[in-house]
Design an enzyme around this catalytic site. Structure first.
Site, PDB file in Angstrom:
ATOM      1  N   LYS A 113      -4.186  33.974  17.779  1.00  0.00           N
ATOM      2  CA  LYS A 113      -3.501  33.861  16.493  1.00  0.00           C
ATOM      3  C   LYS A 113      -4.432  34.028  15.284  1.00  0.00           C
ATOM      4  CE  LYS A 113       0.518  32.609  16.728  1.00  0.00           C
ATOM      5  NZ  LYS A 113       1.812  33.296  16.961  1.00  0.00           N
TER       6      LYS A 113
HETATM    7  N1  PMP Z   1       0.789  31.026  23.532  1.00  0.00           N
HETATM    8  C1  PMP Z   1       0.237  30.253  22.593  1.00  0.00           C
HETATM    9  C2  PMP Z   1      -0.721  29.191  23.035  1.00  0.00           C
HETATM   10  C3  PMP Z   1       0.562  30.422  21.244  1.00  0.00           C
HETATM   11  O1  PMP Z   1      -0.008  29.639  20.311  1.00  0.00           O
HETATM   12  C4  PMP Z   1       1.498  31.424  20.888  1.00  0.00           C
HETATM   13  C5  PMP Z   1       1.882  31.566  19.443  1.00  0.00           C
HETATM   14  N2  PMP Z   1       2.956  30.738  19.077  1.00  0.00           N
HETATM   15  C6  PMP Z   1       2.080  32.212  21.902  1.00  0.00           C
HETATM   16  C7  PMP Z   1       1.675  31.986  23.219  1.00  0.00           C
HETATM   17  C8  PMP Z   1       3.112  33.277  21.623  1.00  0.00           C
HETATM   18  O2  PMP Z   1       2.627  34.308  20.795  1.00  0.00           O
HETATM   19  P1  PMP Z   1       3.549  34.981  19.716  1.00  0.00           P
HETATM   20  O3  PMP Z   1       3.953  33.919  18.741  1.00  0.00           O
HETATM   21  O4  PMP Z   1       2.734  36.037  19.084  1.00  0.00           O
HETATM   22  O5  PMP Z   1       4.764  35.524  20.402  1.00  0.00           O
END
Ligand code: PMP
Length: 453
Positions: free
Chosen positions: A45
């Protein structure tokens, strides 16, 4: 030429892709992971957080000295906080009580303010973290609400960095992208780039039971009856964020909280990759789809974050047992094989010599002293040894002269972990009462044996 980064933000991205060996040995093809915990904020992120800040600056929504506001489970917050440190902004993060406390503490450590909201309310509820984040951004002057869900800078970051990196690192050989999906930014942005390069690449989204994304993907309908609280963190949603473009996703697969957690622990143990919960879920989803793969495929999983944020959760045996994710070993498991055997006891009026004989006959070190089905104390080989050594004459006396304190008595359903605090240097055993009220003994040796099993 010196090789010095000007600030921590310059270390975002260019994370390694690492082959999964033991854990993927049953797969017909190569399986690798883009391990994004190598980012400075320990998650994928960081990429989108920096991009959202840059775009907000360009659009004039974020001005010098401004306050960044976001509803975040932690990882986006960490990325935003790093950007804020370097660029001189304040940060207020709104999160839910489901997220690990460690995550909030980490955000505070990098200068952010964290507000915790209840998890089990609908997004439109004024108490929800979505609503609180929105309200604060209206109330606080010079505030900028990032809204990672609907802010398309999120998927743009992955279109510009994650996608091209995977393409280059695999020399264009990637055939499948597997990624947990929350805001949809990682999977959509990465897939947009990769499918532009090769439209045949299959993109599999991994979701969790309790999220409505899979059903939405399959039917195009929002059905709240699919939504229920779940334990997995970071992915799955109870609404469909704007970062999704479902045309780039070929399949949605759901996994259980339990299987995701167990798989994360296996990845750590077997590959030495200490990843977060969603990495386990990602790989578990792939395992469920294994029979769709062929020999020459090259599967790239994205592992979003680092395990250090989950030490109090999936990497804690007690936490896992309390949720039924790890088999609880109880006293019953230890005494099961000998439940019909009668407990060897002695009566207070018996002689020390008789006790020694019993210990010899049954090869035991600990004997409770009982009268009228009540424990009056205990005798141990260790205690006996010391006393008889200094005064061999006590052999003829009653055991009253050598009696030690009673053992603690516990219920048959007591988890073995709890016995650690009861059995120690001065106390070598516990008594267990079964459903019929009969007593059984558990010694240090029994516990060692059962843990080694
Ligand atoms: N896994 C973790 C640990 C995350 O922090 C996130 C982000 N919310 C995700 C998966 C999913 O990614 P995205 O929000 O880009 O779909």
């Amino acid at each position: 030429m010196m090789n010095i980064k000007n600030n921590v933000l310059e270390t975002i991205g260019n994370t390694p892709i690492i082959r999964l060996n033991k854990i993927a040995k049953d797969f017909p093809c190569n399986v690798v992971a883009k391990v994004d915990y190598f980012n400075p904020g320990n998650s994928v992120k960081d990429r989108m957080a920096l991009k959202m800040v840059e775009v907000a600056e360009q659009e004039g929504r974020l001005k010098p000295g401004g306050t960044i506001i976001e509803g975040t489970s932690g990882n986006t917050g960490m990325g935003l906080a790093l950007a804020a440190c370097v660029k001189g902004y304040k940060c207020i993060f709104v999160t839910t009580d489901k997220q690990s406390k460690e995550k909030a503490d980490i955000l505070k450590a990098v200068g952010a303010e964290v507000i915790v909201c209840p998890t089990n309310v609908l997004p439109e509820d004024p108490k929800s973290y979505y609503s609180v984040a929105k309200r604060l951004s209206q109330e606080i002057p010079n505030a900028c609400y990032m809204n990672q869900y609907d802010n398309l800078a999120n998927r743009q970051a992955h279109y510009e960095s994650t996608g091209p990196e995977i393409w280059e690192q695999t020399d264009g050989q990637i055939t499948h992208l597997v990624c947990t999906a929350g805001t949809g930014g990682t999977i959509t942005g990465t897939a947009m780039f990769l499918k532009e390069k090769n439209p045949n690449i299959q993109v599999w989204a991994i979701d969790v039971y309790g999220s409505l994304l899979t059903h939405y993907y399959q039917t195009g309908k929002i059905d709240m009856s699919y939504v229920h609280p779940y334990i997995s963190e970071g992915f799955g949603e109870d609404f469909v964020p704007k970062n999704y473009d479902m045309r780039y996703i070929d399949h949605f697969e759901q996994v259980t909280d339990k299987e995701g957690a167990i798989m994360a622990r296996r990845i750590a143990k077997e590959e030495g990759l200490f990843c977060g919960y969603s990495a386990g879920s990602c790989f578990q989803g792939l395992v469920q789809l294994k029979n769709r793969l062929k020999k020459n495929d090259l599967v790239v999983c994205i592992f979003h974050d680092h395990g250090s944020r989950y030490v109090g959760k999936i990497y804690n045996d007690q936490w896992m047992m309390e949720r039924g994710f790890l088999e609880v070993k109880t006293c019953k498991d230890i005494i099961n094989g000998r439940i019909h055997k009668k407990l060897i006891t002695v009566a207070p009026q018996q002689t020390v010599a008789a006790v020694v004989a019993l210990m010899e006959k049954y090869d035991i070190e600990h004997i409770p002293v009982m009268a009228d089905n009540q424990m009056k104390g205990a005798v141990s080989e260790g205690g006996l040894f010391i006393k008889m050594f200094s005064n061999p004459e006590i052999k003829a006396q009653t055991i009253a002269t050598i009696i030690e304190p009673s053992y603690p008595v516990v219920d048959i359903a007591t988890p073995i972990e709890k016995l650690g605090a009861l059995i120690n240097k001065t106390n070598g055993a516990v008594l267990v009462t079964d459903e019929k009220g009969d007593y059984h003994i558990i010694t240090k040796y029994d516990i060692l044996q059962s843990l080694g099993r």
